[in-house]
Design a protein around this motif. Sequence first.
Motif, PDB file in Angstrom:
ATOM      1  N   PRO A 174       0.805  -1.232   0.000  1.00 47.62           N
ATOM      2  CA  PRO A 174       0.000   0.000   0.000  1.00 47.62           C
ATOM      3  C   PRO A 174       0.836   1.279   0.000  1.00 47.62           C
ATOM      4  O   PRO A 174       0.394   2.305  -0.495  1.00 47.62           O
ATOM      5  N   VAL A 175       2.021   1.214   0.565  1.00 46.48           N
ATOM      6  CA  VAL A 175       3.007   2.283   0.412  1.00 46.48           C
ATOM      7  C   VAL A 175       4.147   1.663  -0.383  1.00 46.48           C
ATOM      8  O   VAL A 175       4.955   0.906   0.130  1.00 46.48           O
ATOM      9  N   TYR A 176       4.173   1.971  -1.662  1.00 50.91           N
ATOM     10  CA  TYR A 176       5.032   1.289  -2.629  1.00 50.91           C
ATOM     11  C   TYR A 176       6.228   2.160  -2.993  1.00 50.91           C
ATOM     12  O   TYR A 176       6.108   3.382  -3.105  1.00 50.91           O
ATOM     13  N   HIS A 177       7.379   1.514  -3.168  1.00 55.65           N
ATOM     14  CA  HIS A 177       8.573   2.246  -3.572  1.00 55.65           C
ATOM     15  C   HIS A 177       9.147   1.635  -4.843  1.00 55.65           C
ATOM     16  O   HIS A 177       9.415   0.431  -4.909  1.00 55.65           O
ATOM     17  N   ASN A 178       9.318   2.474  -5.865  1.00 57.09           N
ATOM     18  CA  ASN A 178       9.967   2.071  -7.096  1.00 57.09           C
ATOM     19  C   ASN A 178      11.314   2.788  -7.163  1.00 57.09           C
ATOM     20  O   ASN A 178      11.383   3.965  -7.518  1.00 57.09           O
ATOM     21  N   ALA A 179      12.366   2.068  -6.773  1.00 56.63           N
ATOM     22  CA  ALA A 179      13.693   2.678  -6.699  1.00 56.63           C
ATOM     23  C   ALA A 179      14.230   3.014  -8.087  1.00 56.63           C
ATOM     24  O   ALA A 179      14.920   4.020  -8.265  1.00 56.63           O
ATOM     25  N   ASP A 180      13.908   2.185  -9.073  1.00 57.34           N
ATOM     26  CA  ASP A 180      14.427   2.414 -10.428  1.00 57.34           C
ATOM     27  C   ASP A 180      13.878   3.702 -11.030  1.00 57.34           C
ATOM     28  O   ASP A 180      14.600   4.456 -11.693  1.00 57.34           O
ATOM     29  N   MET A 181      12.578   3.946 -10.814  1.00 55.67           N
ATOM     30  CA  MET A 181      11.954   5.141 -11.375  1.00 55.67           C
ATOM     31  C   MET A 181      11.887   6.285 -10.358  1.00 55.67           C
ATOM     32  O   MET A 181      11.383   7.363 -10.653  1.00 55.67           O
ATOM     33  N   ASP A 182      12.376   6.012  -9.151  1.00 55.46           N
ATOM     34  CA  ASP A 182      12.531   7.043  -8.124  1.00 55.46           C
ATOM     35  C   ASP A 182      11.201   7.692  -7.728  1.00 55.46           C
ATOM     36  O   ASP A 182      11.027   8.907  -7.819  1.00 55.46           O
ATOM     37  N   PHE A 183      10.252   6.860  -7.274  1.00 52.80           N
ATOM     38  CA  PHE A 183       9.015   7.410  -6.716  1.00 52.80           C
ATOM     39  C   PHE A 183       8.435   6.455  -5.688  1.00 52.80           C
ATOM     40  O   PHE A 183       8.750   5.263  -5.672  1.00 52.80           O
ATOM     41  N   TRP A 184       7.611   7.001  -4.841  1.00 51.15           N
ATOM     42  CA  TRP A 184       6.776   6.239  -3.916  1.00 51.15           C
ATOM     43  C   TRP A 184       5.337   6.394  -4.384  1.00 51.15           C
ATOM     44  O   TRP A 184       5.021   7.315  -5.144  1.00 51.15           O
ATOM     45  N   ALA A 185       4.442   5.499  -3.905  1.00 56.19           N
ATOM     46  CA  ALA A 185       3.031   5.604  -4.290  1.00 56.19           C
ATOM     47  C   ALA A 185       2.150   5.155  -3.135  1.00 56.19           C
ATOM     48  O   ALA A 185       2.441   4.154  -2.470  1.00 56.19           O
ATOM     49  N   PHE A 186       1.062   5.904  -2.910  1.00 58.06           N
ATOM     50  CA  PHE A 186       0.069   5.550  -1.894  1.00 58.06           C
ATOM     51  C   PHE A 186      -1.154   4.983  -2.592  1.00 58.06           C
ATOM     52  O   PHE A 186      -1.753   5.654  -3.445  1.00 58.06           O
ATOM     53  N   GLY A 191       2.706   4.157   6.396  1.00 56.58           N
ATOM     54  CA  GLY A 191       2.701   2.707   6.268  1.00 56.58           C
ATOM     55  C   GLY A 191       3.921   2.034   6.844  1.00 56.58           C
ATOM     56  O   GLY A 191       4.323   0.962   6.367  1.00 56.58           O
ATOM     57  N   GLY A 192       4.541   2.628   7.865  1.00 53.58           N
ATOM     58  CA  GLY A 192       5.722   2.035   8.472  1.00 53.58           C
ATOM     59  C   GLY A 192       7.024   2.371   7.768  1.00 53.58           C
ATOM     60  O   GLY A 192       8.095   1.918   8.182  1.00 53.58           O
ATOM     61  N   TYR A 193       6.964   3.157   6.701  1.00 55.38           N
ATOM     62  CA  TYR A 193       8.163   3.556   5.959  1.00 55.38           C
ATOM     63  C   TYR A 193       8.457   5.033   6.204  1.00 55.38           C
ATOM     64  O   TYR A 193       7.534   5.857   6.255  1.00 55.38           O
ATOM     65  N   THR A 194       9.713   5.358   6.332  1.00 57.90           N
ATOM     66  CA  THR A 194      10.124   6.755   6.373  1.00 57.90           C
ATOM     67  C   THR A 194      10.522   7.177   4.962  1.00 57.90           C
ATOM     68  O   THR A 194      11.441   6.601   4.365  1.00 57.90           O
ATOM     69  N   ILE A 195       9.806   8.157   4.429  1.00 56.45           N
ATOM     70  CA  ILE A 195      10.081   8.653   3.077  1.00 56.45           C
ATOM     71  C   ILE A 195      10.897   9.933   3.223  1.00 56.45           C
ATOM     72  O   ILE A 195      10.422  10.920   3.783  1.00 56.45           O
TER      73      ILE A 195
END
Length: 405
Positions: free
Chosen positions: A32-44, A303-307
């Motif tokens: 639900p809190v997604y991280h795409n490191a290759d494209m450099d974005f997070w998503a809710f 979501g438990g992640y520090t952005i």
Amino acid sequence: MTAQTQLSFDPYDYNFHEDPYPTYARLRAEAPVYHNADMDFWAFAKHEDVRTGFRDAARLSNSWGVSLDPAAYGPDAHKSMSFLALDDPKHMRIRKLVSKGFTPKRVAELADRIGELTQQHWSRCLEMGEFDYVTEFAGLLPMDVVSELLDVPVSDRAHLRTQSDLLIHRDEGVFDVPEAAVYAYLELHRYYSELLVARRKNPGTDLVSALLDAEILDDDTGEKTRLTEDEIIGFMILMIVAGNETTTKLLSNAVYWGWRFPDQLAIPMNDHESVPQWTEETLRYDNSTQIVLRRVIEDVEYGGYTIPAGQRVLLLLGSANRDADVFDEPDRYLIGRDSSQTLTSFGLGTHFCLGAHLARLEANVALSQIVQSINQVDIDIDNAVRVHSVNVRGFASLPMKVKVR
């Protein structure tokens, strides 16, 4: 983090544009809190996080724009996105000034004219019997409404619509603003610059003239402030996208899903008073605006992640509107459900869409005339063409036949 490495989410993927909802469902369930490191974005993906993200305006900033495209993302984004790419107090200053001209009264007064324009375009469609709904109707009406507000000549509207389409289209495999979109922006800027010069010489009763006259007291200095030329042009370009493209897609999505679910289309067909409910369920089920971006100003926890500060976050409106934690049977298209307190389609908080009332008015007037004039619609889905855009979802072409009552 395991689920995130297994789940691929690429907002540029043409297959995703065709049907994003299975991907959204996996995101809500697995990341639900997604991280795409290759494209450099997070998503809710969850409704709660998207809603909170909209209201977290101090830490999740609009100041570099709302688009993932590298060329559109940066400190100058407001030049093409107006106050949509600004934070308070700069955002509120322009919003207040724009609101002086773009008043609820001015919008309400358009109702009769929207009806006349609908009649003009839809009558021609009925005469043809078989036509492209986007080309012959859904793409014309919103552009005409925006053009009426700005007093743009009829002869120029097709050209402006072409530039508007080019502005949002994204080429497959290209992860940025294509060259055609850059030229479209430059052409729109040129056109509206000349329009502004003309209005200064010969002001009228249109929105552009009202924006030239609009003034408010600056909270800091106590002095009167007006919109600059660049601010007015930026707002006019924003209206082309926000006021034209998204409403075009709303009109198309409503008819498409009505065709897909004839039992639901029968509701407004038999009771024209239920058309606003048709509009609202389309806004929830398959909204024109699917994704908006925010820039992280200071470290935030979701979501438990520090952005970390400086990162980019995508708010997935399309996913939030299908969240089973909020909506009963979210994947069913049910005209008549009440989502008035839970809809995220126009945003929330300080950046709530200024044109929401106009979009609803256009859709309700247009769709009402449509269902009162026909008793059958048949879409040639094999020849329909989707729009390919990171932010906007809808059809570029929707061939159909109708049977007149």
